[in-house]
Design an enzyme around this catalytic site. Structure first.
Site, PDB file in Angstrom:
ATOM      1  N   HIS A 272       0.841  -1.377   0.117  1.00 22.15           N
ATOM      2  CA  HIS A 272      -0.008  -0.155   0.038  1.00 22.15           C
ATOM      3  C   HIS A 272       0.651   1.259  -0.156  1.00 22.15           C
ATOM      4  O   HIS A 272       0.392   2.186  -0.338  1.00 22.15           O
ATOM      5  CB  HIS A 272      -0.990   0.008   1.137  1.00 22.15           C
ATOM      6  CG  HIS A 272      -2.199  -0.667   1.038  1.00 22.15           C
ATOM      7  ND1 HIS A 272      -2.005  -2.303   1.423  1.00 22.15           N
ATOM      8  CD2 HIS A 272      -3.374  -0.696   0.694  1.00 22.15           C
ATOM      9  CE1 HIS A 272      -3.344  -2.706   1.164  1.00 22.15           C
ATOM     10  NE2 HIS A 272      -4.206  -1.774   0.585  1.00 22.15           N
ATOM     11  N   GLY A 273       1.985   1.059   0.467  1.00 20.52           N
ATOM     12  CA  GLY A 273       2.740   2.537   0.326  1.00 20.52           C
ATOM     13  C   GLY A 273       4.199   2.436   1.176  1.00 20.52           C
ATOM     14  O   GLY A 273       4.301   1.465   1.801  1.00 20.52           O
TER      15      GLY A 273
END
Length: 480
Positions: free
Chosen positions: A326-327
């Site tokens: 996700h990041g």
């Protein structure tokens, strides 16, 4: 190009008319139109990154052709690893270069060594995490001989860049979506109408619920030191519904749009906030990503077949990798690890598959036990989302500390009755429709079976979208 924009409202009908009335006599012509429309759709954001999609398409198509001609295991494995390294290499550079560099420098600084390194001003290409995993599914499935490699470059290109789900999923498997580009599509009125309903419901979720919740979630998270515990909890709840309605709203629009063109995309959300435990939540949340990690990472690692240590190891790997996907921030990794801790007791006790059916299936109201299960699962999810939304770990910890302050028992400083009322109506509709695929589906029995009630619902939703729509914002998963 945003789904919730005038640009898309003009773009979609034009492509629809060309697809069914001009290019309808040839599958190849329709597929070519999809490729052109998809590149235009993506290039509307930034045309320079079209080269990444084109290169990824060319690499994996060539790898597939190579695998079709190669029977030696060692050579096939080399071809597979070329695809993995190239795809994940691009993803790693654009998404994680600065993260690894900064943490590498910090690690050496901790031991008293000074290392110079310059961060790069890298723009993250929209959707790179999604189409990278989609093309990898093709290469891996061909390598496993679960899918025959295609020789139709146009069909494969359309599979990679199919505009409805290009930038935020669902992450389709090649075994499911690619064969649909080989078959002649026939316009089906019933599917198209249901697709329009799902688009409308997705727009309501995004424009009315997600964008309004975002305004209050941003205000509270960005100034968390100024708010009471009750306000902080409300801010976390606002973000909980923001991320759900934003992302599932995108999926609804993507799936509905695909039906207009005769394609079937996989279901990506199954009313996750009605889950009775964390395992059920993860079977209902971002299903395309969860099943991708299950099939291409968790099961190859041994899944839950081994001993206790292997089960624990594999569970943490799958959740930590999911968080990191996700990041490039430690907050996402902590979020993944926290969900692993939630999930582990269910797995070790063999209760991770005890809730496989729909909550309170066939009933209007849940039982007292189900209410407690839904409530406790929702609370755990809300607390985990704090790490997902926070700027850093310190911010998340201070935010959680603020929630459990004595000010928790005070009246919230922000209490927007309008959005809370709309949120209540939204939850009520989702509960009534939880046995269906989306909030406006009319298959089988239900309130919307009556034509007059259905049209009143459509009109009301359109009025609410124009009356209470929040300020236009990008879809939250564009940044992932």
């Amino acid at each position: 190009m945003l789904f919730n924009s005038i640009d898309f409202a003009v773009f979609l009908p034009i492509v629809f008319i060309l697809y069914w009335f001009i290019f309808c006599k040839s599958i190849k012509a329709q597929n070519f139109l999809i490729v052109v429309a998809s590149y235009f759709f993506y290039g509307w954001w930034d045309w320079k990154f079209l080269s990444l999609i084109a290169f990824s398409t060319l690499i994996d198509y060539s790898i597939g052709v190579g695998l079709s001609k190669e029977n030696r295991p060692s050579k096939r494995k080399i071809l597979l690893w070329i695809s993995i390294i190239v795809n994940l290499g691009f993803l790693g550079f654009f998404k994680y270069y600065n993260f690894f560099l900064d943490n590498f420098i910090s690690a050496f600084s901790f031991f008293g060594y000074s290392i110079n390194g310059s961060s790069l001003n890298i723009i993250l290409p929209v959707g790179i995490s999604f189409y990278t995993f989609q093309t990898l599914s093709y290469t891996i499935d061909v390598y496993r001989k679960q899918l025959k490699p295609t020789k139709d470059f146009i069909a494969f290109s359309a599979f990679v860049c199919f505009f409805p789900q290009l930038v935020a999923g669902p992450i389709e498997r090649a075994t499911h979506l690619l064969p649909q580009f080989y078959k002649k599509r026939k316009f089906k009125y019933s599917l198209a109408v249901d697709g329009m309903r799902q688009i409308l419901w997705g727009l309501f979720k995004k424009i009315v619920i997600a964008d309004n919740c975002a305004e209050y979630a941003n205000q509270i998270f960005n100034n968390s030191n100024e708010f009471s515990g009750s306000s902080l909890l409300l801010g976390a709840i606002f973000f909980t519904f923001q991320i759900y309605c934003d992302f599932s709203g995108y999926s609804d629009i993507a799936i509905g749009t695909s039906r207009l063109f005769g394609f079937d995309l996989m279901k990506n959300f199954a009313f996750p906030y009605f889950s009775r435990d964390i395992a059920e939540f993860w079977r209902s949340w971002h299903i395309s990503l969860s099943t991708w990690f299950r099939d291409y990472l968790y099961i190859p690692l041994g899944g839950s077949r081994g001993g206790t240590w292997m089960k624990i190891r594999n569970t943490f790997i799958i959740f930590l990798v999911s968080g990191f996907w996700h990041g490039a921030n430690w907050t996402f990794i902590i979020w993944g690890g926290l969900n692993a801790l939630y999930f582990l007791p269910l797995l070790l006790s063999g209760k991770n598959r005890q809730n496989l059916g729909v909550t309170a299936e066939g009933k209007i109201l849940p039982s007292i036990k189900e209410i407690f299960q839904i409530g406790s699962t929702f609370i755990l999810t809300v607390l985990a989302w704090v790490f997902f939304r926070a700027e850093n770990i310190s911010h998340a910890l201070n935010y959680l500390k603020g929630i459990f302050d004595m000010s928790f028992f005070s009246k919230p400083q922000i209490f927007p009755t309008t959005i809370l009322s709309l949120l209540t109506i939204f939850i009520f509709i989702e509960w009534l429709q939880r046995e269906k695929n989306h909030g406006l589906e009319i298959y089988g029995n239900g309130l919307l079976k009556n034509r007059y009630i259905r049209w009143i619902a459509y009109i009301c939703i359109i009025i609410v979208i124009f009356s209470f729509g929040g300020s236009q914002q990008e879809f939250i998963y564009f940044q992932f």
